[in-house]
Scaffold this motif. Sequence first.
Motif, PDB file in Angstrom:
ATOM      1  N   TRP A  82       0.826  -1.206   0.000  1.00  0.00           N
ATOM      2  CA  TRP A  82       0.000   0.000   0.000  1.00  0.00           C
ATOM      3  C   TRP A  82       0.862   1.258   0.000  1.00  0.00           C
ATOM      4  O   TRP A  82       0.548   2.232  -0.674  1.00  0.00           O
ATOM      5  N   SER A  83       1.954   1.214   0.755  1.00  0.00           N
ATOM      6  CA  SER A  83       2.850   2.369   0.803  1.00  0.00           C
ATOM      7  C   SER A  83       3.463   2.643  -0.562  1.00  0.00           C
ATOM      8  O   SER A  83       3.524   3.798  -1.013  1.00  0.00           O
ATOM      9  N   ARG A  88       3.706   6.050  -5.231  1.00  0.00           N
ATOM     10  CA  ARG A  88       3.796   6.211  -6.685  1.00  0.00           C
ATOM     11  C   ARG A  88       2.646   7.063  -7.203  1.00  0.00           C
ATOM     12  O   ARG A  88       2.831   7.906  -8.097  1.00  0.00           O
ATOM     13  N   THR A  89       1.470   6.882  -6.635  1.00  0.00           N
ATOM     14  CA  THR A  89       0.317   7.678  -7.050  1.00  0.00           C
ATOM     15  C   THR A  89       0.549   9.160  -6.776  1.00  0.00           C
ATOM     16  O   THR A  89       0.290  10.019  -7.632  1.00  0.00           O
ATOM     17  N   ALA A 117      -7.120   5.811  -1.811  1.00  0.00           N
ATOM     18  CA  ALA A 117      -7.395   7.238  -1.650  1.00  0.00           C
ATOM     19  C   ALA A 117      -7.077   7.704  -0.235  1.00  0.00           C
ATOM     20  O   ALA A 117      -6.546   8.809  -0.040  1.00  0.00           O
ATOM     21  N   ARG A 118      -7.379   6.879   0.735  1.00  0.00           N
ATOM     22  CA  ARG A 118      -7.110   7.253   2.122  1.00  0.00           C
ATOM     23  C   ARG A 118      -5.606   7.396   2.388  1.00  0.00           C
ATOM     24  O   ARG A 118      -5.162   8.358   3.017  1.00  0.00           O
ATOM     25  N   VAL A 119      -4.828   6.437   1.892  1.00  0.00           N
ATOM     26  CA  VAL A 119      -3.378   6.501   2.110  1.00  0.00           C
ATOM     27  C   VAL A 119      -2.766   7.657   1.323  1.00  0.00           C
ATOM     28  O   VAL A 119      -1.858   8.349   1.806  1.00  0.00           O
ATOM     29  N   VAL A 120      -3.266   7.901   0.118  1.00  0.00           N
ATOM     30  CA  VAL A 120      -2.774   9.035  -0.680  1.00  0.00           C
ATOM     31  C   VAL A 120      -3.028  10.339   0.061  1.00  0.00           C
ATOM     32  O   VAL A 120      -2.161  11.234   0.112  1.00  0.00           O
ATOM     33  N   VAL A 129      -9.952  14.191  -4.499  1.00  0.00           N
ATOM     34  CA  VAL A 129     -10.353  12.834  -4.878  1.00  0.00           C
ATOM     35  C   VAL A 129     -11.798  12.847  -5.373  1.00  0.00           C
ATOM     36  O   VAL A 129     -12.675  13.427  -4.741  1.00  0.00           O
ATOM     37  N   GLU A 130     -12.037  12.225  -6.502  1.00  0.00           N
ATOM     38  CA  GLU A 130     -13.389  12.072  -7.039  1.00  0.00           C
ATOM     39  C   GLU A 130     -13.693  10.589  -7.188  1.00  0.00           C
ATOM     40  O   GLU A 130     -12.885   9.829  -7.733  1.00  0.00           O
ATOM     41  N   THR A 131     -14.854  10.187  -6.717  1.00  0.00           N
ATOM     42  CA  THR A 131     -15.287   8.795  -6.847  1.00  0.00           C
ATOM     43  C   THR A 131     -16.496   8.731  -7.771  1.00  0.00           C
ATOM     44  O   THR A 131     -17.517   9.362  -7.513  1.00  0.00           O
ATOM     45  N   ILE A 132     -16.363   7.979  -8.855  1.00  0.00           N
ATOM     46  CA  ILE A 132     -17.460   7.808  -9.808  1.00  0.00           C
ATOM     47  C   ILE A 132     -18.168   6.503  -9.474  1.00  0.00           C
ATOM     48  O   ILE A 132     -17.556   5.433  -9.567  1.00  0.00           O
ATOM     49  N   PRO A 133     -19.422   6.558  -9.068  1.00  0.00           N
ATOM     50  CA  PRO A 133     -20.118   5.327  -8.664  1.00  0.00           C
ATOM     51  C   PRO A 133     -20.394   4.417  -9.851  1.00  0.00           C
ATOM     52  O   PRO A 133     -20.398   4.854 -11.007  1.00  0.00           O
TER      53      PRO A 133
END
Length: 259
Positions: A82-83, A88-89, A117-120, A129-133
Amino acid sequence: MTAPRLGRLIGASLGPGDPELITRRAWAALQSSARWLYPVKKAEESSYALGIVERGGLAVPEDAEALVFPMTRDPVALAKAWSRAASRTVELLREGRDLVFLVEGDASTFATFGHLARVVRELAPEVEVETIPGVSSFAAAAAGTGLSLAEEDETFAVIPAAYGVPVVERLLDEFDTLVLLKVKPLLDEILDLLTRRGLLATSCFIEKVGSPEERIVRDVASLAGQKVNYLSLMLVQNPKRVRGELRRGCRKHAATAPA
């Protein structure tokens, strides 16, 4: 001096396997100037999410990049993975270009994107952050089998089967319908429970819903001892909680459906 603008991180839900279930909003994100990121379990391994897009007819951009999220319960290995993925993101976001992360199913439901997204955000709180359902696997499975997850004032619950048989059995008494995700590790134990509770006839098994390899099994007892895909789920309805005649069971519906 103004700090350089970070790109946005966009989680694009693709649905569970059928590219026709990709929403117009997610499709637009895929065709934008955003750089693609997609998840894999191992380096150089194919990506299920990427395959959905490819079946939809979109060419994979040359700069699309895989992020490795290993299938392991080792907390140390997971933390490192995850790190690396989050670092990298953020590195790519600092170039100022938006990133679109490909998500199978719905990005807000048992998906990798929420954790990423949380770790970023922990590394770069200013990131937008945008989340497309999108369409969840269990919604597509219910539609594909002709079942209703809930009607009127009925209730349903969605849980990973890994919570264990005792939890599943308790929830059978509390909800009209159960969606059991990722049943592979406990399939035989779940079948034993359904046999004991008399619920085999009101259960359906669906594997890789919406993909070319989709499999629907209405005679779930026939699955005993079989190896099934990780991307599998089971819809279980408890007729004792359904008012009146048993009208919504898996085999009942199949038998009465018009030819």
